[in-house]
Design a protein around this motif. Structure first.
Motif, mmCIF file in Angstrom:
data_model
loop_
_atom_site.group_PDB
_atom_site.id
_atom_site.type_symbol
_atom_site.label_atom_id
_atom_site.label_comp_id
_atom_site.label_asym_id
_atom_site.label_seq_id
_atom_site.Cartn_x
_atom_site.Cartn_y
_atom_site.Cartn_z
ATOM 1 N N SER A 1 -31.349 28.260 14.281
ATOM 2 C CA SER A 1 -31.666 29.684 14.321
ATOM 3 C C SER A 1 -32.170 30.143 12.956
ATOM 4 O O SER A 1 -31.725 29.643 11.913
ATOM 5 C CB SER A 1 -30.421 30.477 14.714
ATOM 6 O OG SER A 1 -30.583 31.848 14.446
ATOM 7 N N ILE A 2 -33.093 31.112 12.953
ATOM 8 C CA ILE A 2 -33.618 31.611 11.688
ATOM 9 C C ILE A 2 -32.505 32.252 10.864
ATOM 10 O O ILE A 2 -32.542 32.233 9.632
ATOM 11 C CB ILE A 2 -34.762 32.620 11.935
ATOM 12 C CG1 ILE A 2 -35.464 32.987 10.619
ATOM 13 C CG2 ILE A 2 -34.251 33.848 12.643
ATOM 14 C CD1 ILE A 2 -36.150 31.838 9.951
ATOM 15 N N ALA A 3 -31.463 32.797 11.534
ATOM 16 C CA ALA A 3 -30.333 33.363 10.804
ATOM 17 C C ALA A 3 -29.568 32.275 10.057
ATOM 18 O O ALA A 3 -29.155 32.467 8.905
ATOM 19 C CB ALA A 3 -29.407 34.095 11.773
ATOM 20 N N ILE A 4 -29.378 31.128 10.694
ATOM 21 C CA ILE A 4 -28.685 30.008 10.041
ATOM 22 C C ILE A 4 -29.508 29.489 8.866
ATOM 23 O O ILE A 4 -28.978 29.204 7.793
ATOM 24 C CB ILE A 4 -28.408 28.893 11.063
ATOM 25 C CG1 ILE A 4 -27.432 29.380 12.128
ATOM 26 C CG2 ILE A 4 -27.858 27.646 10.377
ATOM 27 C CD1 ILE A 4 -27.180 28.396 13.241
ATOM 28 N N VAL A 5 -30.811 29.373 9.071
ATOM 29 C CA VAL A 5 -31.687 28.921 7.989
ATOM 30 C C VAL A 5 -31.585 29.867 6.791
ATOM 31 O O VAL A 5 -31.484 29.432 5.633
ATOM 32 C CB VAL A 5 -33.138 28.829 8.490
ATOM 33 C CG1 VAL A 5 -34.087 28.570 7.325
ATOM 34 C CG2 VAL A 5 -33.272 27.733 9.532
ATOM 35 N N ALA A 6 -31.620 31.171 7.056
ATOM 36 C CA ALA A 6 -31.543 32.147 5.970
ATOM 37 C C ALA A 6 -30.216 32.049 5.229
ATOM 38 O O ALA A 6 -30.177 32.124 3.990
ATOM 39 C CB ALA A 6 -31.741 33.554 6.527
ATOM 40 N N LEU B 1 -41.846 29.365 5.177
ATOM 41 C CA LEU B 1 -42.720 28.192 5.227
ATOM 42 C C LEU B 1 -41.949 26.969 5.720
ATOM 43 O O LEU B 1 -42.406 26.248 6.613
ATOM 44 C CB LEU B 1 -43.308 27.937 3.841
ATOM 45 C CG LEU B 1 -44.124 26.658 3.643
ATOM 46 C CD1 LEU B 1 -45.385 26.705 4.491
ATOM 47 C CD2 LEU B 1 -44.484 26.482 2.170
ATOM 48 N N TRP B 2 -40.773 26.735 5.152
ATOM 49 C CA TRP B 2 -39.967 25.564 5.528
ATOM 50 C C TRP B 2 -39.564 25.611 6.995
ATOM 51 O O TRP B 2 -39.520 24.585 7.674
ATOM 52 C CB TRP B 2 -38.735 25.506 4.639
ATOM 53 C CG TRP B 2 -37.857 24.314 4.878
ATOM 54 C CD1 TRP B 2 -37.984 23.065 4.336
ATOM 55 C CD2 TRP B 2 -36.705 24.254 5.730
ATOM 56 N NE1 TRP B 2 -36.989 22.243 4.794
ATOM 57 C CE2 TRP B 2 -36.188 22.938 5.648
ATOM 58 C CE3 TRP B 2 -36.064 25.181 6.540
ATOM 59 C CZ2 TRP B 2 -35.059 22.544 6.353
ATOM 60 C CZ3 TRP B 2 -34.941 24.788 7.247
ATOM 61 C CH2 TRP B 2 -34.449 23.477 7.156
ATOM 62 N N SER B 3 -39.277 26.799 7.500
ATOM 63 C CA SER B 3 -38.753 26.918 8.857
ATOM 64 C C SER B 3 -39.826 26.874 9.933
ATOM 65 O O SER B 3 -39.504 26.681 11.107
ATOM 66 C CB SER B 3 -37.956 28.225 8.991
ATOM 67 O OG SER B 3 -38.803 29.347 8.837
ATOM 68 N N THR B 4 -41.099 27.041 9.567
ATOM 69 C CA THR B 4 -42.156 27.117 10.584
ATOM 70 C C THR B 4 -43.148 25.965 10.548
ATOM 71 O O THR B 4 -43.818 25.702 11.551
ATOM 72 C CB THR B 4 -42.945 28.434 10.445
ATOM 73 O OG1 THR B 4 -43.423 28.573 9.098
ATOM 74 C CG2 THR B 4 -42.073 29.635 10.783
ATOM 75 N N VAL B 5 -43.286 25.266 9.425
ATOM 76 C CA VAL B 5 -44.338 24.263 9.315
ATOM 77 C C VAL B 5 -44.137 23.127 10.310
ATOM 78 O O VAL B 5 -45.110 22.570 10.843
ATOM 79 C CB VAL B 5 -44.420 23.730 7.867
ATOM 80 C CG1 VAL B 5 -43.205 22.883 7.513
ATOM 81 C CG2 VAL B 5 -45.706 22.939 7.657
ATOM 82 N N GLY B 6 -42.898 22.773 10.615
ATOM 83 C CA GLY B 6 -42.642 21.664 11.537
ATOM 84 C C GLY B 6 -43.160 21.923 12.939
ATOM 85 O O GLY B 6 -43.632 20.991 13.616
ATOM 86 N N PHE B 7 -43.069 23.159 13.401
ATOM 87 C CA PHE B 7 -43.579 23.491 14.736
ATOM 88 C C PHE B 7 -45.069 23.195 14.829
ATOM 89 O O PHE B 7 -45.542 22.612 15.814
ATOM 90 C CB PHE B 7 -43.313 24.966 15.040
ATOM 91 C CG PHE B 7 -43.997 25.469 16.279
ATOM 92 C CD1 PHE B 7 -43.487 25.188 17.530
ATOM 93 C CD2 PHE B 7 -45.172 26.209 16.190
ATOM 94 C CE1 PHE B 7 -44.128 25.651 18.680
ATOM 95 C CE2 PHE B 7 -45.816 26.669 17.312
ATOM 96 C CZ PHE B 7 -45.297 26.388 18.569
ATOM 97 N N PHE B 8 -45.812 23.576 13.802
ATOM 98 C CA PHE B 8 -47.258 23.369 13.840
ATOM 99 C C PHE B 8 -47.622 21.905 13.604
ATOM 100 O O PHE B 8 -48.671 21.449 14.070
ATOM 101 C CB PHE B 8 -47.942 24.277 12.811
ATOM 102 C CG PHE B 8 -47.858 25.731 13.166
ATOM 103 C CD1 PHE B 8 -48.682 26.265 14.141
ATOM 104 C CD2 PHE B 8 -46.940 26.557 12.549
ATOM 105 C CE1 PHE B 8 -48.604 27.597 14.485
ATOM 106 C CE2 PHE B 8 -46.852 27.890 12.886
ATOM 107 C CZ PHE B 8 -47.680 28.418 13.852
ATOM 108 N N VAL B 9 -46.774 21.165 12.889
ATOM 109 C CA VAL B 9 -47.014 19.725 12.758
ATOM 110 C C VAL B 9 -46.990 19.067 14.132
ATOM 111 O O VAL B 9 -47.869 18.268 14.489
ATOM 112 C CB VAL B 9 -45.967 19.079 11.825
ATOM 113 C CG1 VAL B 9 -46.049 17.558 11.900
ATOM 114 C CG2 VAL B 9 -46.171 19.534 10.388
ATOM 115 N N VAL B 10 -45.977 19.404 14.929
ATOM 116 C CA VAL B 10 -45.878 18.834 16.274
ATOM 117 C C VAL B 10 -47.012 19.334 17.158
ATOM 118 O O VAL B 10 -47.598 18.567 17.939
ATOM 119 C CB VAL B 10 -44.508 19.176 16.889
ATOM 120 C CG1 VAL B 10 -44.429 18.706 18.336
ATOM 121 C CG2 VAL B 10 -43.395 18.548 16.068
ATOM 122 N N LEU B 11 -47.356 20.615 17.046
ATOM 123 C CA LEU B 11 -48.446 21.178 17.851
ATOM 124 C C LEU B 11 -49.770 20.495 17.537
ATOM 125 O O LEU B 11 -50.510 20.076 18.443
ATOM 126 C CB LEU B 11 -48.548 22.683 17.584
ATOM 127 C CG LEU B 11 -49.661 23.425 18.321
ATOM 128 C CD1 LEU B 11 -49.404 23.421 19.819
ATOM 129 C CD2 LEU B 11 -49.776 24.851 17.801
#
Length: 307
Positions: free
Chosen positions: A124-129, A175-185
């Motif tokens: 969750s973005i809350a956990i990441v934060a 950046l850290w929390s979103t880049v992986g989604f686009f790597v897979v996409l």
């Protein structure tokens, strides 16, 4: 037959369109309406005040700071995130050295790297934060502890307490929390590109740099454009709000150095009990988001390539 076909199509569309109008369009209309009132959000009583809220917003320094930070997020985050994701995806799918039986392949361990890059999406973005809030702690955080362990003990930045660093710290978390989604996409998109294209280019003497800009990027452009809009909306919306709300002092501090429009909407509505002014800022956020999407779609328009 034609009239019957149209009635059949309309029968399937009327229910979802009605739901969309009630739960999406109507709240926008209500928000615009309440922006012309003095509604507190706590009482059913309100009066029309015309453009008073908009005049106040245009003279509000906090609003302009929040708008500036939101625009920075919308411009820089998609650029850096999608750039890194394209690079990582290219290396994982095409950038490896030649092996027996395969001229085009990804780097060794590409399957593991895809899982590692995608892992932040599971959280969750809350956990990441919260995790990064602890990491940025100037006294016993992981980052300053690492600096001390490698001989930079005198360098102990107050990451989230320094107005010059706090905004960039927040951006690094997004950046850290979103880049992986686009790597897979992007990896999925690259996997669908025929390997013959790359092999023919390599036989003609093209290097990896050339194949990326001449083959990969043009054939993935529609996906990149959609990702750009999606990432911009994330940067202007809930993702930025959640990280700033949880991580920063205030939140939005220090000295409003990390305040963004969604956070200011929340604070105006629930902290200051001024829902009318909050909806006014929300209308401004809606306009900024629509302008961003329109500009990206217009500038990114190009002839569709098929293969």
């Amino acid at each position: 037959m034609q009239h019957g076909k149209y009635r059949f199509i309309a029968g399937f569309l009327i229910v979802p369109l009605a739901l969309y109008a009630v739960f999406v369009i109507w709240p926008f209309v209500q928000a615009i309406y309440y922006s012309f009132t003095d509604w507190t959000g706590l009482s059913p009583d309100f009066a029309m005040v015309g453009f008073a809220n908009y005049s106040r917003m245009l003279g509000d320094d906090v609003f302009w700071k929040s708008l500036q930070h939101s625009v920075i997020f919308a411009l820089l985050l998609p650029l850096v995130t999608l750039g890194l994701a394209l690079f990582f995806a290219f290396m994982l799918n095409v950038g490896g050295r030649r092996r027996k039986g395969a001229a085009i392949t990804g780097v060794r361990g590409s399957g593991f790297y895809k899982i590692a890059y995608f892992f932040p999406q599971v959280l969750s973005i809350a956990i990441v934060a919260l995790l990064f809030q602890f990491a940025y702690n100037p006294n016993d955080g992981v980052i300053n502890g690492t600096l001390e362990s490698i001989g930079f003990g005198d360098v102990r930045p107050n990451w989230l307490g320094d107005p010059n660093l706090a905004l960039w710290c927040v951006m690094a978390v997004l950046l850290w929390s979103t880049v992986g989604f686009f790597v897979v996409l992007f990896s999925a998109g690259m996997a669908s590109i025929p390997k013959d294209f790359y092999e023919a280019a390599l036989l003609d003497g093209a290097n990896r740099f050339t194949t990326f800009f001449r083959i990969t990027l043009p054939l993935l452009w529609d996906t990149v454009q959609s990702g750009w809009v999606y990432m911009g909306i994330l940067a202007l919306g809930a993702e930025a709000f959640a990280v700033v709300q949880i991580m920063t002092v205030g939140p939005g501090g220090p000295d409003y150095s990390t305040s963004v429009l969604p956070l200011y909407v929340y604070q105006s509505a629930f902290r200051d009990a001024n829902a009318a002014y909050a909806t006014t800022i929300g209308v401004a956020l809606l306009i900024v988001t629509l302008l961003f999407a329109a500009v990206v779609m217009r500038l990114g328009r190009r002839e569709r390539l098929e293969y």
